[in-house]
Write a protein that holds these residues in place. Structure first.
Motif, PDB file in Angstrom:
ATOM      1  N   LEU A  43      -0.217  49.152  -6.331  1.00 30.51           N
ATOM      2  CA  LEU A  43       1.193  48.996  -5.938  1.00 30.51           C
ATOM      3  C   LEU A  43       1.604  50.057  -4.930  1.00 30.51           C
ATOM      4  CD1 LEU A  43       2.976  48.154  -9.309  1.00 30.51           C
ATOM      5  CD2 LEU A  43       2.631  46.649  -7.363  1.00 30.51           C
ATOM      6  N   THR A  47       2.857  49.293  -1.148  1.00 26.32           N
ATOM      7  CA  THR A  47       4.183  49.751  -0.731  1.00 26.32           C
ATOM      8  C   THR A  47       4.105  50.572   0.548  1.00 26.32           C
ATOM      9  OG1 THR A  47       4.913  49.781  -3.036  1.00 26.32           O
ATOM     10  CG2 THR A  47       6.215  51.057  -1.468  1.00 26.32           C
ATOM     11  N   PHE A  79       1.254  42.853  -3.591  1.00 27.19           N
ATOM     12  CA  PHE A  79       2.263  43.648  -4.285  1.00 27.19           C
ATOM     13  C   PHE A  79       2.957  42.810  -5.358  1.00 27.19           C
ATOM     14  CE2 PHE A  79       6.583  45.040  -5.018  1.00 27.19           C
ATOM     15  CZ  PHE A  79       6.408  46.387  -5.289  1.00 27.19           C
ATOM     16  N   THR A  82       0.534  41.895  -8.339  1.00 26.10           N
ATOM     17  CA  THR A  82       0.190  43.095  -9.109  1.00 26.10           C
ATOM     18  C   THR A  82       1.400  43.591  -9.899  1.00 26.10           C
ATOM     19  OG1 THR A  82      -1.466  43.701  -7.469  1.00 26.10           O
ATOM     20  CG2 THR A  82      -0.757  45.435  -8.957  1.00 26.10           C
ATOM     21  N   ALA A  83       2.577  43.551  -9.305  1.00 28.00           N
ATOM     22  CA  ALA A  83       3.792  43.978 -10.009  1.00 28.00           C
ATOM     23  C   ALA A  83       4.070  43.076 -11.207  1.00 28.00           C
ATOM     24  CB  ALA A  83       4.978  43.989  -9.055  1.00 28.00           C
TER      25      ALA A  83
END
Length: 176
Positions: A43, A47, A79, A82-83
């Motif tokens: 993450l 980002t 992202f 995975t989040a």
């Protein structure tokens, strides 16, 4: 550090304050495990890449071309997925065992690895061919160093996803 598993997790739930636990719906044990730290690193890199792409790449989208779009798509996809996985694992003890033992996470991480490697390679090509000549003649041209850092971080994110795919495959096959 022990690998995250289904047994003994309830001792890690919530935050211990004096003699009781609060926020027991959150499983901090996963976040501190190898899999949780790997997800946090994924993450973080996504980002950083997304931020550099938007801040320094979008103004030069005409020069960079489709490499920018490719990398933006890759970081957004990786992202988001995975989040979602991290949130599921942190709020549900059962999610880790159910999702990890399925083929989903192995395939997701393998595809994410391939996407990061291909978009980082494309961005590297765009940097060398289109941004580097501008960097040599325009003082203060920040797009080249920023996009170079981005594609290096893309390779690092690809390696993290490859390692996670390997771990997920081991879990899927029953090797822990």
């Amino acid at each position: 550090m022990a690998s995250f598993g289904m047994r003994g997790m309830s001792q890690q739930l919530g935050i211990k304050i004096c003699c009781c636990r609060v926020c027991t719906c959150i499983n901090f044990g996963f976040v501190l495990s190898r899999g949780g730290l790997l997800k946090l690193l994924q993450l973080g890199l996504a980002t950083l890449c997304e931020g550099l792409l938007i801040r320094c790449g979008v103004p030069y989208a005409d020069s960079i071309g489709q490499a920018l779009t490719s990398f933006l798509t890759t970081t957004a996809y990786c992202f988001t997925t995975t989040a979602i996985l991290l949130v599921c694992y942190c709020f549900s003890e059962k999610s880790y065992g159910l999702i990890r033992q399925s083929l989903f996470e192995t395939l997701f991480n393998a595809i994410a690895c391939c996407m990061y490697f291909s978009s980082a390679s494309y961005m590297g090509f765009a940097c060398v061919v289109w941004l580097h000549p501008q960097f040599l003649v325009r003082p203060g041209f920040l797009a080249y160093p920023a996009m170079t850092a981005t594609y290096y971080m893309g390779y690092a994110a690809g390696l993290l996803h490859a390692f996670d795919a390997f771990l997920a495959f081991k879990h899927y096959k029953g090797f822990r």
